[in-house]
Design a protein around this motif. Structure first.
Motif, PDB file in Angstrom:
ATOM      1  N   VAL A   1       0.814  -1.223   0.000  1.00  0.00           N
ATOM      2  CA  VAL A   1       0.000   0.000   0.000  1.00  0.00           C
ATOM      3  C   VAL A   1       0.847   1.272   0.000  1.00  0.00           C
ATOM      4  O   VAL A   1       0.296   2.375  -0.047  1.00  0.00           O
ATOM      5  N   LEU A   2       2.173   1.130   0.047  1.00  0.00           N
ATOM      6  CA  LEU A   2       3.054   2.297  -0.056  1.00  0.00           C
ATOM      7  C   LEU A   2       3.291   2.668  -1.515  1.00  0.00           C
ATOM      8  O   LEU A   2       3.455   1.800  -2.368  1.00  0.00           O
ATOM      9  N   LYS A   3       3.369   3.962  -1.782  1.00  0.00           N
ATOM     10  CA  LYS A   3       3.789   4.431  -3.094  1.00  0.00           C
ATOM     11  C   LYS A   3       5.281   4.172  -3.274  1.00  0.00           C
ATOM     12  O   LYS A   3       6.006   3.899  -2.322  1.00  0.00           O
ATOM     13  N   ASP A   4       5.747   4.287  -4.504  1.00  0.00           N
ATOM     14  CA  ASP A   4       7.167   4.129  -4.771  1.00  0.00           C
ATOM     15  C   ASP A   4       7.951   5.174  -3.985  1.00  0.00           C
ATOM     16  O   ASP A   4       7.601   6.361  -3.965  1.00  0.00           O
ATOM     17  N   LYS A   5       8.997   4.729  -3.298  1.00  0.00           N
ATOM     18  CA  LYS A   5       9.857   5.548  -2.448  1.00  0.00           C
ATOM     19  C   LYS A   5       9.137   6.057  -1.201  1.00  0.00           C
ATOM     20  O   LYS A   5       9.644   6.953  -0.501  1.00  0.00           O
ATOM     21  N   GLY A   6       7.965   5.486  -0.919  1.00  0.00           N
ATOM     22  CA  GLY A   6       7.274   5.826   0.314  1.00  0.00           C
ATOM     23  C   GLY A   6       7.999   5.275   1.530  1.00  0.00           C
ATOM     24  O   GLY A   6       8.830   4.363   1.434  1.00  0.00           O
ATOM     25  N   MET A   7       7.691   5.825   2.686  1.00  0.00           N
ATOM     26  CA  MET A   7       8.366   5.465   3.930  1.00  0.00           C
ATOM     27  C   MET A   7       7.474   4.599   4.818  1.00  0.00           C
ATOM     28  O   MET A   7       6.276   4.864   4.945  1.00  0.00           O
ATOM     29  N   ALA A   8       8.089   3.621   5.446  1.00  0.00           N
ATOM     30  CA  ALA A   8       7.455   2.862   6.526  1.00  0.00           C
ATOM     31  C   ALA A   8       8.299   3.074   7.782  1.00  0.00           C
ATOM     32  O   ALA A   8       9.515   2.911   7.757  1.00  0.00           O
ATOM     33  N   ILE A   9       7.649   3.461   8.871  1.00  0.00           N
ATOM     34  CA  ILE A   9       8.354   3.687  10.135  1.00  0.00           C
ATOM     35  C   ILE A   9       7.675   2.858  11.215  1.00  0.00           C
ATOM     36  O   ILE A   9       6.468   2.973  11.443  1.00  0.00           O
ATOM     37  N   ILE A  10       8.459   2.014  11.865  1.00  0.00           N
ATOM     38  CA  ILE A  10       7.945   1.101  12.869  1.00  0.00           C
ATOM     39  C   ILE A  10       8.601   1.403  14.205  1.00  0.00           C
ATOM     40  O   ILE A  10       9.831   1.437  14.311  1.00  0.00           O
ATOM     41  N   ASN A  11       7.789   1.644  15.219  1.00  0.00           N
ATOM     42  CA  ASN A  11       8.285   1.817  16.584  1.00  0.00           C
ATOM     43  C   ASN A  11       7.907   0.586  17.398  1.00  0.00           C
ATOM     44  O   ASN A  11       6.747   0.164  17.391  1.00  0.00           O
ATOM     45  N   PHE A  12       8.868  -0.007  18.083  1.00  0.00           N
ATOM     46  CA  PHE A  12       8.590  -1.201  18.871  1.00  0.00           C
ATOM     47  C   PHE A  12       9.649  -1.348  19.954  1.00  0.00           C
ATOM     48  O   PHE A  12      10.734  -0.763  19.874  1.00  0.00           O
ATOM     49  N   SER A  13       9.315  -2.121  20.971  1.00  0.00           N
ATOM     50  CA  SER A  13      10.288  -2.485  21.999  1.00  0.00           C
ATOM     51  C   SER A  13      10.823  -3.872  21.662  1.00  0.00           C
ATOM     52  O   SER A  13      10.044  -4.798  21.420  1.00  0.00           O
ATOM     53  N   THR A  14      12.129  -4.013  21.643  1.00  0.00           N
ATOM     54  CA  THR A  14      12.743  -5.289  21.294  1.00  0.00           C
ATOM     55  C   THR A  14      12.625  -6.278  22.462  1.00  0.00           C
ATOM     56  O   THR A  14      12.273  -5.898  23.586  1.00  0.00           O
ATOM     57  N   LYS A  15      12.948  -7.537  22.176  1.00  0.00           N
ATOM     58  CA  LYS A  15      12.973  -8.539  23.244  1.00  0.00           C
ATOM     59  C   LYS A  15      13.844  -8.073  24.402  1.00  0.00           C
ATOM     60  O   LYS A  15      13.469  -8.189  25.574  1.00  0.00           O
ATOM     61  N   GLU A  16      15.024  -7.560  24.059  1.00  0.00           N
ATOM     62  CA  GLU A  16      15.959  -7.139  25.091  1.00  0.00           C
ATOM     63  C   GLU A  16      15.415  -5.954  25.886  1.00  0.00           C
ATOM     64  O   GLU A  16      15.632  -5.853  27.102  1.00  0.00           O
ATOM     65  N   GLN A  17      14.715  -5.058  25.214  1.00  0.00           N
ATOM     66  CA  GLN A  17      14.203  -3.863  25.886  1.00  0.00           C
ATOM     67  C   GLN A  17      13.008  -4.147  26.792  1.00  0.00           C
ATOM     68  O   GLN A  17      12.617  -3.277  27.582  1.00  0.00           O
ATOM     69  N   THR A  18      12.447  -5.344  26.709  1.00  0.00           N
ATOM     70  CA  THR A  18      11.364  -5.704  27.628  1.00  0.00           C
ATOM     71  C   THR A  18      11.798  -5.509  29.076  1.00  0.00           C
ATOM     72  O   THR A  18      11.019  -5.079  29.935  1.00  0.00           O
TER      73      THR A  18
END
Length: 295
Positions: free
Chosen positions: A156-173
């Motif tokens: 669903v992204l256009k060409d050269k569109g951005m995806a930004i994901i924020n998450f806590s990693t396993k270690e950061q739990t």
């Protein structure tokens, strides 16, 4: 790729998100009043960068933005006016109702839709930027569902569109100071979370090109709330982190007993400070950004 630090349309065969909390108005209000839009500046700067990515360096003619798992709108209410068209999807209707009320109060427009990921209910190549914050640990199905989700994002992204994901990693739990009070819930969260390498690999396998990884040391909750040693004794505090919904009544009773003992001995504040050293070392979440490139 640079690394920095700071002080669904198609049907899916794996389309379940385990519900940590069955949200009602009281829970939504507690969650909304305690959470912070961490990484907001990174998102805003990415939007500014994206606007300069038109042909020959000219501005893009318009920006379509989608937030996946928009929740109560802590991000969308701050970013909707920086895009020409804003959209938000979430599984929970109570969260969407809260988001709509906040948008209306600020006279902001965004199209909201109830939806269940990994499927994304929009046509191909619709959006210039898609972001998703603190949702990956709700996905069931492990890395296969993660890959399916990222494939949908690319679709669903256009060409050269951005995806930004924020998450806590396993270690950061372990960076949340109260996790050692609830070890069984902590382990369930570790099992549900992903490593940075798993997320990076899944994005790459989905055909997205990672160009930035940003570690966030800020707490997900407001600091005056988060660092209160007596906070976990309050249900409104616990509603600010879905981890607490994984705690059994017996485990909660045990955690409360330990915390009350520390408060009685005036050692609770020292305990919080000692446990918080993990956050200071590892951060509490990560933002990873990737680009779509269509043939």
């Amino acid at each position: 790729m640079t690394t920095t630090t700071n002080g669904n349309h198609h049907e899916s065969k794996t389309d379940e998100i385990p519900t940590y909390l069955k949200y009602n108005r009281d829970i939504v209000d507690d969650y909304d009043s305690s959470r912070l839009p961490v990484g907001l500046e990174f998102l805003q700067n990415s939007l500014k960068e994206l606007k300069k990515c038109g042909i020959d360096g000219s501005d893009r003619p318009s920006i379509k933005l989608l937030e996946i798992a928009c929740g109560s709108g802590n991000y969308l209410t701050r970013l909707a006016n920086q895009a020409d068209h804003a959209y938000g999807i979430d599984l929970d209707q109570a969260m969407l109702d809260q988001c709509r009320a906040k948008l209306d109060r600020q006279q902001l427009h965004a199209e909201l839709k109830q939806a269940r990921v990994p499927a994304i209910p929009y046509d191909d190549r619709q959006f210039d930027i898609i972001y998703n914050c603190q949702m990956l640990h709700h996905l069931s199905g492990g890395v296969s569902t993660l890959l399916e989700f990222f494939i949908e994002i690319k679709r669903v992204l256009k060409d050269k569109g951005m995806a930004i994901i924020n998450f806590s990693t396993k270690e950061q739990t372990d960076s949340f100071w109260y996790m050692d009070l609830i070890p069984r819930a902590k382990q369930l969260c570790i099992d549900q979370c992903f490593t940075l390498d798993q997320v990076h690999t899944a994005l790459t396998q989905a055909g997205l090109v990672v160009d930035h990884v940003h570690t966030i040391y800020d707490t997900l909750q407001q600091q005056d709330v988060y660092f209160d040693p007596a906070g976990p004794l309050s249900i409104s505090y616990r509603n600010g982190d879905s981890t607490w919904s994984k705690v059994t009544p017996e485990d909660l009773q045990h955690a409360e007993f330990k915390l009350k003992q520390m408060l009685k001995l005036n050692s609770a504040q020292k305990y919080v400070q000692t446990r918080d050293q993990v956050r200071q070392k590892l951060g509490q979440s990560v933002m990873i950004r990737a680009r779509a490139h269509h043939d």
